[in-house]
Structures are given as structure tokens and as C-alpha cells.
Design an enzyme around this catalytic site. Sequence first.
Site, PDB file in Angstrom:
ATOM      1  N   SER A  22       0.827  -1.205   0.000  1.00 45.66           N
ATOM      2  CA  SER A  22       0.000   0.000   0.000  1.00 45.66           C
ATOM      3  C   SER A  22       0.865   1.260   0.000  1.00 45.66           C
ATOM      4  O   SER A  22       1.947   1.281   0.591  1.00 45.66           O
ATOM      5  CB  SER A  22      -0.884  -0.004   1.255  1.00 45.66           C
ATOM      6  OG  SER A  22      -1.711   1.140   1.285  1.00 45.66           O
ATOM      7  N   PRO A  23       0.405   2.327  -0.644  1.00 42.77           N
ATOM      8  CA  PRO A  23       1.113   3.605  -0.522  1.00 42.77           C
ATOM      9  C   PRO A  23       1.006   4.120   0.908  1.00 42.77           C
ATOM     10  O   PRO A  23      -0.085   4.437   1.376  1.00 42.77           O
ATOM     11  CB  PRO A  23       0.385   4.521  -1.518  1.00 42.77           C
ATOM     12  CG  PRO A  23      -0.954   3.897  -1.711  1.00 42.77           C
ATOM     13  CD  PRO A  23      -0.767   2.426  -1.525  1.00 42.77           C
ATOM     14  N   CYS A  25       2.556   6.901   3.596  1.00 43.98           N
ATOM     15  CA  CYS A  25       3.354   8.113   3.749  1.00 43.98           C
ATOM     16  C   CYS A  25       4.511   7.881   4.712  1.00 43.98           C
ATOM     17  O   CYS A  25       4.340   7.312   5.787  1.00 43.98           O
ATOM     18  CB  CYS A  25       2.481   9.259   4.256  1.00 43.98           C
ATOM     19  SG  CYS A  25       1.222   9.784   3.087  1.00 43.98           S
ATOM     20  N   ALA A  57       1.626   8.505  -1.054  1.00 46.24           N
ATOM     21  CA  ALA A  57       0.869   9.653  -1.562  1.00 46.24           C
ATOM     22  C   ALA A  57       1.831  10.796  -1.852  1.00 46.24           C
ATOM     23  O   ALA A  57       2.510  11.303  -0.960  1.00 46.24           O
ATOM     24  CB  ALA A  57      -0.179  10.084  -0.537  1.00 46.24           C
ATOM     25  N   GLN A  99       1.270   6.830  -6.176  1.00 42.74           N
ATOM     26  CA  GLN A  99      -0.027   7.447  -5.922  1.00 42.74           C
ATOM     27  C   GLN A  99       0.163   8.956  -5.884  1.00 42.74           C
ATOM     28  O   GLN A  99       1.034   9.459  -5.165  1.00 42.74           O
ATOM     29  CB  GLN A  99      -0.588   6.965  -4.584  1.00 42.74           C
ATOM     30  CG  GLN A  99      -1.961   7.506  -4.226  1.00 42.74           C
ATOM     31  CD  GLN A  99      -2.339   7.177  -2.788  1.00 42.74           C
ATOM     32  OE1 GLN A  99      -1.814   7.772  -1.853  1.00 42.74           O
ATOM     33  NE2 GLN A  99      -3.235   6.221  -2.606  1.00 42.74           N
ATOM     34  N   TYR A 183      -9.202  13.909   1.435  1.00 44.83           N
ATOM     35  CA  TYR A 183      -8.335  14.862   0.749  1.00 44.83           C
ATOM     36  C   TYR A 183      -9.120  15.592  -0.336  1.00 44.83           C
ATOM     37  O   TYR A 183     -10.339  15.503  -0.399  1.00 44.83           O
ATOM     38  CB  TYR A 183      -7.092  14.139   0.222  1.00 44.83           C
ATOM     39  CG  TYR A 183      -6.272  13.512   1.339  1.00 44.83           C
ATOM     40  CD1 TYR A 183      -6.039  14.197   2.538  1.00 44.83           C
ATOM     41  CD2 TYR A 183      -5.757  12.225   1.233  1.00 44.83           C
ATOM     42  CE1 TYR A 183      -5.311  13.636   3.573  1.00 44.83           C
ATOM     43  CE2 TYR A 183      -5.022  11.648   2.262  1.00 44.83           C
ATOM     44  CZ  TYR A 183      -4.807  12.361   3.429  1.00 44.83           C
ATOM     45  OH  TYR A 183      -4.091  11.795   4.452  1.00 44.83           O
ATOM     46  N   ARG A 231      -7.792   5.248  -6.002  1.00 47.82           N
ATOM     47  CA  ARG A 231      -8.278   4.901  -4.664  1.00 47.82           C
ATOM     48  C   ARG A 231      -9.428   5.857  -4.366  1.00 47.82           C
ATOM     49  O   ARG A 231      -9.231   7.075  -4.282  1.00 47.82           O
ATOM     50  CB  ARG A 231      -7.170   5.034  -3.624  1.00 47.82           C
ATOM     51  CG  ARG A 231      -7.660   4.854  -2.193  1.00 47.82           C
ATOM     52  CD  ARG A 231      -6.516   4.787  -1.183  1.00 47.82           C
ATOM     53  NE  ARG A 231      -5.925   3.453  -1.164  1.00 47.82           N
ATOM     54  CZ  ARG A 231      -4.916   3.102  -0.366  1.00 47.82           C
ATOM     55  NH1 ARG A 231      -4.383   3.979   0.459  1.00 47.82           N
ATOM     56  NH2 ARG A 231      -4.439   1.864  -0.397  1.00 47.82           N
TER      57      ARG A 231
END
Length: 367
Positions: A22-23, A25, A57, A99, A183, A231
Site C-alpha cells: 500500500s502507498p 506516507c 501519496a 499514488q 483529501y 483509490r
Amino acid sequence: MPALFQPFKLKDVSLRNRIVVSPMCQYSSVDGIANAWHQVHYPALARGGAGLVIVEATAVSPEGRITPGCAGLWTDEQAQALEPIVVNIKEAGAVPGIQIGHAGRKASANLPWEGDDHMKDGDPRGWQTISASAIPFGNNLPKVPTAMTLEDIARVKADFVAAAIRARDAGFQWLELHFAHGYLAMNFLSRHSNQRTDLYGGSFENRSRFLVETAIAVREVWPQNLPLTTRLGVLEFDDRDEETLEESISLVKKFKDIGLDLLDVSIGFSTTSAKIPWGTPAFLAPIAARFKREVGLPVTASWGIDVPELAERTVADGQLDLVTIAKAMLANPHWPYYAARKLGVEKASWILPAQYAHWLERYRTGA
């Protein structure tokens, strides 16, 4: 062979298995530029055996960062810093993805381990946030964003396009648009954050307009032979979930028509009053299966899928095409090897590089 370890092909990209990093941070960039931390972190996850590694991200503009430590892709220097990471992910046998997104009203925050809250007014590290409407998220993120003008909207869409071009030229083979987690894209889509009265507010068609237009613009510059995915926050876990899901299904059908290739099913995170069932394993998998069934796109999801047997079941039962693993991969970067052993793969050394596999297999057999 377990379903989790079957190869997966999308467009011209082939994954060696169904496991996605998974992306996540890292909050370790300086001026959005990747550094030694990232150069070690991402290739190490790729060496662990995952089929796809999605870089965190990555902001399309300076004000689009969540924190001052977030990665960016608004300059050529930032793109150049990612190029060796792309090469090393590929050499480790994984597909390199990235991403891209904009944090909207959740931007200008402290690092998670330094408060995870909005930086105070006057803090020289902070900046003015922007959003669909001048509505703050609340709780530890009280900063009131500036409502975006039509010029702002056009600028941010262009920022997404420019970031996608840089990602393409840096060698990434998989692009994910971050349209979730409260976001900027969700700021437009969600009723919790959008009170506009123009073409970008009110009706579902208007609230989804920014997302659709951005996806169209990125599709035009991203190679047709490479996967373009998103996503999406498909529900908020509030009192409108069925309505939100129906709208999300309609939106994903538009995405499919535009040419998006896969849906990463996630949560809106647009309200502080959401009642998310964190204790329920793989709680998004049945929801993802509904999108797969009603839209006809391949799907992935994360959240609560960190046990190999559960990951296997979601793929074997056809709920998910890929399983996206986050914190469990940080806890054990060789999670794919661990999963293979748990699922009864007799000789799992092929998952890892020889430098690890030889010794781990000897350790396993007591040699």
C-alpha cells in the site's frame, strides 16, 4: 498454488502475485524530494516479494502536501530523485507504482509523531489550505480552508496532469489517483465538505465533476498500455451509506468509461462522526466485491487484511483481485514469504532474492 500467488496481468503490466504494498506516507522528504530513506525503504519492500509496490501519496503541488515532510512531484528535481527508486523496485522483481494526490483541507499538518494536527497560524512551516468550500474538517484539523475559485480548480487539475507526466517519465508503470481519505477529491465529492452552488457543487454530477475532469485529463497523458487506477472513498460510514455507495458505483462506471483500469476501494474519511468498523477483518472486501460485480472492473482493498489466510480467502472467493497490505508489510517486509509458508507452499524460496532465500530455506529445514 494459492490464489494469492497467482500472477495478475493488467494492460501490459504483469504482477508476479496478488500482493500490493500500500502507498504509506513516510513523512521523510525534504522539499518534497525523496532521499536515502526512500532509496532503502521501497526496494526493501520490493525484495520482500510483493507483486506491486506503490510509492506513498505524492503531492501534485506544494499546498497539496499533508505535512512538510510529504513527497512531491511538482518539480523535475523531485522526479529525478524517484528514478533510481523505480529502477531498484524493478530489479527486485516488483512493479513500481505511485499514488498522486492533493491533501485539500487536511494539508498543512504536523508530522504524525509530532501531533498529527494542523500547524498553528504563524508557523513558518505551514500554509493556507484550499478545498471545495470553506469548511474545516474539525477535531485536530481545525484550519478553515479557502474555497477554491474556478481558476484554482483548473490549476490543480493541471498539477495532476504535470505530476502524471513526471511519474510516467520517471519510469513508473502503475499510477493511482488519490480520491479518498478526506483529501481534495473527497472535499468535492462529499456532502460533508462541499457546499458550493456552482458547477462543482450540489448534485452528484456536480460534486463528482472535479474527479471526472481530473481523471480524463490524466488519462490523456498516461500511457494507454499502463494501468491507471484510483483509490476512491466509496462510503463514509455515516447515515447515508447506501446513497453514497450508489453514487460511488455511478462514478466508478464513469471512470471505467474514461479508461481507468482498477478500483482501490477505500473510505471517504470526510467526517469526524464516522462509525468505521475497525474491528471487523477485511470489512471492505464485500463492498469491493459489489463494485466488481456491478461495474466490471478489477478491485483491491486494504484495512484489516493482514492475515495470510484471510488475504487468500478474499482472492480465492473472487471478492478482490489484489490484496493491498500496509502496516503488516512494515512489521515484516518479507510478509509475502511468511504468507506463502502459512498457506502451505512447500518451497517458497522463489519469492525472495537468492541472497535471502538460500539462508531462510536452510533455516526453515534446520540445515
